[in-house]
Design a protein around this motif. Structure first.
Motif, PDB file in Angstrom:
ATOM      1  N   ALA A 585      52.685  16.687  51.254  1.00 26.24           N
ATOM      2  CA  ALA A 585      53.973  17.406  50.964  1.00 26.24           C
ATOM      3  C   ALA A 585      53.650  17.766  49.287  1.00 26.24           C
ATOM      4  O   ALA A 585      54.275  18.825  48.958  1.00 26.24           O
ATOM      5  N   ILE A 586      53.375  16.584  48.649  1.00 28.63           N
ATOM      6  CA  ILE A 586      53.204  17.110  47.342  1.00 28.63           C
ATOM      7  C   ILE A 586      52.269  18.416  46.902  1.00 28.63           C
ATOM      8  O   ILE A 586      52.534  19.303  46.352  1.00 28.63           O
ATOM      9  N   ALA A 587      51.211  18.319  47.960  1.00 28.70           N
ATOM     10  CA  ALA A 587      50.072  19.282  47.623  1.00 28.70           C
ATOM     11  C   ALA A 587      50.770  20.770  48.302  1.00 28.70           C
ATOM     12  O   ALA A 587      50.368  21.887  47.438  1.00 28.70           O
ATOM     13  N   GLU A 588      51.823  20.574  49.197  1.00 31.56           N
ATOM     14  CA  GLU A 588      52.373  21.940  49.439  1.00 31.56           C
ATOM     15  C   GLU A 588      53.312  22.596  48.384  1.00 31.56           C
ATOM     16  O   GLU A 588      53.383  23.549  48.094  1.00 31.56           O
ATOM     17  N   THR A 589      54.221  21.401  47.898  1.00 38.86           N
ATOM     18  CA  THR A 589      54.664  22.004  46.589  1.00 38.86           C
ATOM     19  C   THR A 589      53.979  22.523  45.305  1.00 38.86           C
ATOM     20  O   THR A 589      54.533  23.655  44.694  1.00 38.86           O
ATOM     21  N   TYR A 590      52.942  21.684  45.129  1.00 41.45           N
ATOM     22  CA  TYR A 590      52.184  22.041  43.729  1.00 41.45           C
ATOM     23  C   TYR A 590      50.643  22.332  44.228  1.00 41.45           C
ATOM     24  O   TYR A 590      49.981  21.549  44.096  1.00 41.45           O
ATOM     25  N   PRO A 591      50.403  23.381  44.957  1.00 43.85           N
ATOM     26  CA  PRO A 591      49.180  23.746  45.401  1.00 43.85           C
ATOM     27  C   PRO A 591      48.149  23.796  44.367  1.00 43.85           C
ATOM     28  O   PRO A 591      47.039  23.334  44.539  1.00 43.85           O
ATOM     29  N   GLU A 592      48.438  24.507  43.129  1.00 44.04           N
ATOM     30  CA  GLU A 592      47.304  24.702  42.239  1.00 44.04           C
ATOM     31  C   GLU A 592      46.934  23.339  41.541  1.00 44.04           C
ATOM     32  O   GLU A 592      45.784  23.402  41.196  1.00 44.04           O
ATOM     33  N   THR A 593      47.783  22.305  41.457  1.00 46.73           N
ATOM     34  CA  THR A 593      47.363  21.174  41.171  1.00 46.73           C
ATOM     35  C   THR A 593      46.623  20.140  42.017  1.00 46.73           C
ATOM     36  O   THR A 593      45.774  19.472  42.042  1.00 46.73           O
ATOM     37  N   PHE A 594      47.416  19.954  43.407  1.00 48.44           N
ATOM     38  CA  PHE A 594      47.232  18.843  44.135  1.00 48.44           C
ATOM     39  C   PHE A 594      46.529  19.267  45.540  1.00 48.44           C
ATOM     40  O   PHE A 594      46.506  18.684  46.360  1.00 48.44           O
ATOM     41  N   TYR A 595      45.929  20.539  45.503  1.00 48.72           N
ATOM     42  CA  TYR A 595      45.028  20.912  46.727  1.00 48.72           C
ATOM     43  C   TYR A 595      43.817  19.676  46.970  1.00 48.72           C
ATOM     44  O   TYR A 595      43.318  19.013  45.872  1.00 48.72           O
ATOM     45  N   ASP A 596      43.900  19.432  48.259  1.00 53.93           N
ATOM     46  CA  ASP A 596      42.757  18.221  48.590  1.00 53.93           C
ATOM     47  C   ASP A 596      42.887  17.211  48.027  1.00 53.93           C
ATOM     48  O   ASP A 596      42.282  16.469  47.462  1.00 53.93           O
ATOM     49  N   PHE A 597      44.297  16.794  47.847  1.00 58.62           N
ATOM     50  CA  PHE A 597      44.753  15.563  47.271  1.00 58.62           C
ATOM     51  C   PHE A 597      44.183  14.287  47.568  1.00 58.62           C
ATOM     52  O   PHE A 597      43.680  13.569  46.744  1.00 58.62           O
ATOM     53  N   ASP A 598      44.347  14.080  48.933  1.00 56.04           N
ATOM     54  CA  ASP A 598      43.652  12.735  49.354  1.00 56.04           C
ATOM     55  C   ASP A 598      42.232  12.328  48.999  1.00 56.04           C
ATOM     56  O   ASP A 598      41.833  11.272  48.700  1.00 56.04           O
ATOM     57  N   ALA A 599      41.465  13.455  49.020  1.00 54.44           N
ATOM     58  CA  ALA A 599      40.054  13.344  48.541  1.00 54.44           C
ATOM     59  C   ALA A 599      39.754  13.383  47.318  1.00 54.44           C
ATOM     60  O   ALA A 599      39.106  12.421  46.828  1.00 54.44           O
ATOM     61  N   ARG A 600      40.575  14.208  46.300  1.00 56.23           N
ATOM     62  CA  ARG A 600      40.157  14.401  45.049  1.00 56.23           C
ATOM     63  C   ARG A 600      40.699  13.284  44.308  1.00 56.23           C
ATOM     64  O   ARG A 600      40.268  12.814  43.210  1.00 56.23           O
ATOM     65  N   MET A 601      41.791  12.440  44.695  1.00 50.65           N
ATOM     66  CA  MET A 601      42.237  11.250  43.820  1.00 50.65           C
ATOM     67  C   MET A 601      41.371  10.467  43.776  1.00 50.65           C
ATOM     68  O   MET A 601      41.598   9.311  42.742  1.00 50.65           O
TER      69      MET A 601
END
Length: 767
Positions: A585-601
């Motif tokens: 949901a965070i990635a959908e709200t802030y796609p420029e910052t949090f795309y592929d969030f689970d992997a990139r974290m």
């Protein structure tokens, strides 16, 4: 470095054996078994947990011992073997606990089960999680959303923060104050106005490319000791470090790396500051203007002599606005005024300017010594003026570096914790979750307590904070807190805010991020953002403090579900069971910052937020980086005329402290033992008042609002601090800080510049 440059109360380098002994002491104090102390080896590691104290960057290639003394203390505090069970509350009434020192309350141990205040017995009694959520939800539904407040401490993860802001907005309010309101809001406002982003622009890699560093009002040795590793490496390369701070702090003078056997076993130490200027409290704008003036004067002379320019005129012409007005102001301001307000000589400021003019890439680190002033935003803007003169923003090794003292205080803003609707993606949230968010401005911390004093706040959800102790003007704010209808405290340990309770009051025990978080979807991880705007994953490594302790996301989901009921479009149970759904949901709200969030974290070193100013893209009103002309050189142009004998008080933390958490009563670096009720004072100021070491004095705030503000029983300690300036500990001196004495524009409490007088003296033998 000669001994004369060091604090005689602690004439050694920071780090070293003193640091190791302090770590061993806290591990023993908290009964952390030797086998459990190995969890420190997982601290700030790519596959471990992020420190629960400061937010200094987590490197991609960490040291074996990637923790500092402060971080080890915070970890020991959370992993203590001590427990606060229902037996504890059967033994003590709330009235009795209110007589305990703040240290002793937290030292009692970890909270282990949800509790509700019982007025008939004056005790907290155990309740089930289901009962707690049901009643809190019922009470919130009966309250006007505009009179409810949702506070977030910087210890909350990105996932928790996102859930809380969404819950609050679905409930119907933007009352989302946070700990930034009390520390770096001046940064968020000042940098945003000057360069278009509200956070610093440097990365860890910039330390390898910088030619010069400035420090203003930031005590690295106490508040972010891991940063000393980068400073040590820079000094080995010959990088000058120029410090401006009213007090001599060991962490900014010299350092012995406790992870280096050769240094621990020899007298070797690293000199940190190559110039150390003891600016007057509140004199930072004048000091920075003096450096700018000297640089501009040198450039004027270079033009007259036909030599290369000192200013980066190409950068100024292409990327900035307002230079001519600022340069005129700098030229016209006299050195006499600059010297008087800053407390520094022209020679000292020109020496700093000379180093600045020689350096190609310069970064400026600063902390609350700059932001917690009436003119805090102006201070930040002046730092930007200095950097812009030579193009020191948007190039390797250069830029502003606000050092955050709380582990995720910067990150929670990134995911929507803000009382300012224009800074939140309300349209996006509305479309994403099919509801209409409130559009009116919410309240920041100062505004919350102003409204609370008036009786206009009914409920506070307090996620991780100790607001009763941390906010100013305790004589006004503590009684207001006790008049609230409902207080809900989500915490790991008992603190004063739980005891100064509302009519309906809950204490909800939460996991530390060091603990394993097991949900229906398996073991969970969370994420947070560091001071360099890099985002990291964090996973707990030890068993929870008890079977009834729950995670912050679990608690927020439970309250949100019980409050919103059918109004909510969020499957809170699914989010509670699997935090990857929150991250989606965070990635959908802030796609420029949090795309592929689970992997990139889990990227070693974290992944960076987009930072337009690093690329010299200025998201300001003018589309360029903006110079500003200061409102005034002095700290408080609109305060009443200071009376003869007035002093300016700055509040301080110790090496045995994290925010309002007090690990013990000593301050090793300043030579204080067994007490926090002290007043650090210049010997000339003592002599003028016929005070002697150990005398106990009363301080009273100088104000014309008719309210008496006093702190009694402060023992005088002679100290190397500029004349007219004094230091006292936070939060003990908070009663002296008026709620209305805050930074213009940002409303950060002016805790570093409180005008006071000495009103009573009790003669004592020397300490």
């Amino acid at each position: 470095m000669s001994k004369e440059t060091k604090n005689p109360a602690y004439p050694w380098a920071s780090g070293g054996w003193g640091s190791l002994k302090s770590v061993v002491r806290i591990l023993t104090q908290e009964k952390v078994a030797l086998k459990d102390s190995t969890i420190l080896l997982r601290q700030n590691k790519p596959d471990g947990y992020m420190c629960v104290s400061c937010s200094w960057a987590k490197p991609a290639s960490p040291h074996t011992f990637e923790f500092c003394e402060s971080g080890a203390k915070a970890t020991a505090w959370d992993t203590t073997a001590k427990r606060v069970t229902s037996d504890f509350f059967r033994a003590y009434t709330v009235r009795e606990l209110l007589t305990w020192h703040d240290h002793d309350l937290e030292e009692a141990g970890r909270l282990t089960e949800p509790l509700r205040y019982d007025a008939s017995t004056d005790r907290y009694v155990p309740v089930s999680w289901e009962h707690a959520f049901e009643e809190i939800g019922r009470e919130l539904r009966a309250i006007d959303p505009g009179r409810a407040v949702f506070y977030t401490s910087g210890r909350a993860s990105l996932e928790t923060s996102y859930m809380l802001q969404l819950f609050a907005r679905m409930y119907g309010t933007n009352n989302l104050p946070d700990s930034s309101n009390m520390c770096h809001e001046s940064t968020s406002v000042g940098l945003k106005e000057a360069i278009g982003v509200g956070v610093g622009t440097i990365s860890l890699e910039d330390f390898e490319k910088t030619d010069l560093m400035f420090f203003f009002g930031q005590n690295t040795g106490t508040n972010s000791p891991r940063m000393l590793h980068q400073l040590e490496e820079a000094r080995k390369r010959g990088v000058p470090i120029i410090t401006f701070n009213p007090l001599k702090e060991p962490g900014l003078i010299s350092f012995v790396n406790p992870q280096s056997p050769s240094k621990m076993l020899t007298p070797a130490e690293t000199q940190i500051s190559t110039q150390y200027h003891q600016v007057k409290t509140g004199g930072d704008t004048a000091a920075i203007l003096g450096i700018c003036k000297a640089v501009i004067d040198a450039d004027d002379q270079a033009v007259r002599d036909g030599r290369p320019r000192v200013l980066d005129v190409n950068f100024i012409d292409e990327h900035t606005k307002g230079f001519d007005e600022f340069a005129r102001y700098a030229r016209e301001t006299g050195w006499v005024d600059i010297e008087q307000v800053s407390g520094l000589s022209r020679d000292a400021l020109e020496a700093a300017a000379t180093e600045y003019a020689k350096a190609n890439a310069v970064m400026v680190h600063y902390g609350m010594g700059l932001t917690q002033h009436r003119m805090g935003v102006q201070n930040v803007r002046m730092l930007c003026n200095l950097l812009l003169l030579r193009g020191n923003i948007g190039k390797p090794g250069a830029g502003p570096s606000p050092v955050r003292g709380h582990s995720n205080v910067q990150g929670q803003r990134t995911v929507g914790i803000t009382e300012k609707p224009e800074l939140a993606p309300l349209d996006k949230l509305a479309a994403q979750f099919s509801f209409e968010p409130p559009r009116e401005k919410g309240m920041n911390i100062v505004e919350v307590f102003e409204a609370m004093v008036k009786g206009d706040v009914r409920a506070v959800i307090n996620l991780g904070g100790n607001l009763v102790r941390s906010v100013p003007d305790r004589g006004q704010t503590e009684p207001a807190w006790s008049r609230l209808h409902m207080t809900v405290n989500i915490a790991t340990k008992l603190n004063r805010s739980h005891l100064v309770h509302g009519e309906v009051s809950y204490i909800l025990p939460c996991l530390s991020r060091i603990e394993i978080d097991r949900q229906a979807g398996g073991e969970q991880a969370v994420s947070m953002e560091d001071s360099t705007a890099c985002i990291h994953g964090s996973k707990g490594v030890i068993e929870p403090a008890g079977p009834h302790v729950r995670s912050e996301p679990f608690i927020i989901a439970g309250i949100a579900k019980a409050t919103l009921q059918e109004r909510s479009t969020v499957d809170w149970d699914a989010w509670r069971d699997d935090y990857s759904r929150v991250r989606a949901a965070i990635a959908e709200t802030y796609p420029e910052t949090f795309y592929d969030f689970d992997a990139r974290m889990w990227t070693p070193g974290g992944f960076p937020r987009p930072m337009p100013a690093r690329e010299r893209k200025w998201q300001t009103k003018s589309g360029k980086a903006e110079f500003m002309v200061t409102e005034a050189l002095g700290e408080d142009p609109d305060m009443p005329e200071r009376e003869p004998g007035a002093l300016r008080l700055m509040t301080l933390r110790t090496d045995s402290q994290f925010n309002t958490t007090i690990y013990n009563h000593d301050d090793r670096f300043r030579g204080i033992k067994g007490t926090r009720m002290v007043l650090l004072m210049n010997r000339a100021d003592m002599a003028q008042r016929e005070l002697h070491e150990g005398d106990r004095v009363t301080l009273e705030t100088i104000a014309d609002d008719g309210i008496e503000r006093k702190v009694r029983g402060l023992s005088v300690v002679p100290y190397d601090i500029p004349a007219g300036c004094i230091g006292g500990y936070y939060p003990e001196c908070n009663p002296l800080l008026p709620l209305w004495h805050y930074a213009k524009e940002s409303k950060v409490p002016g805790a570093k510049s409180i005008p006071v007088r000495v009103t009573a003296v009790e003669r004592m033998s020397a300490v």
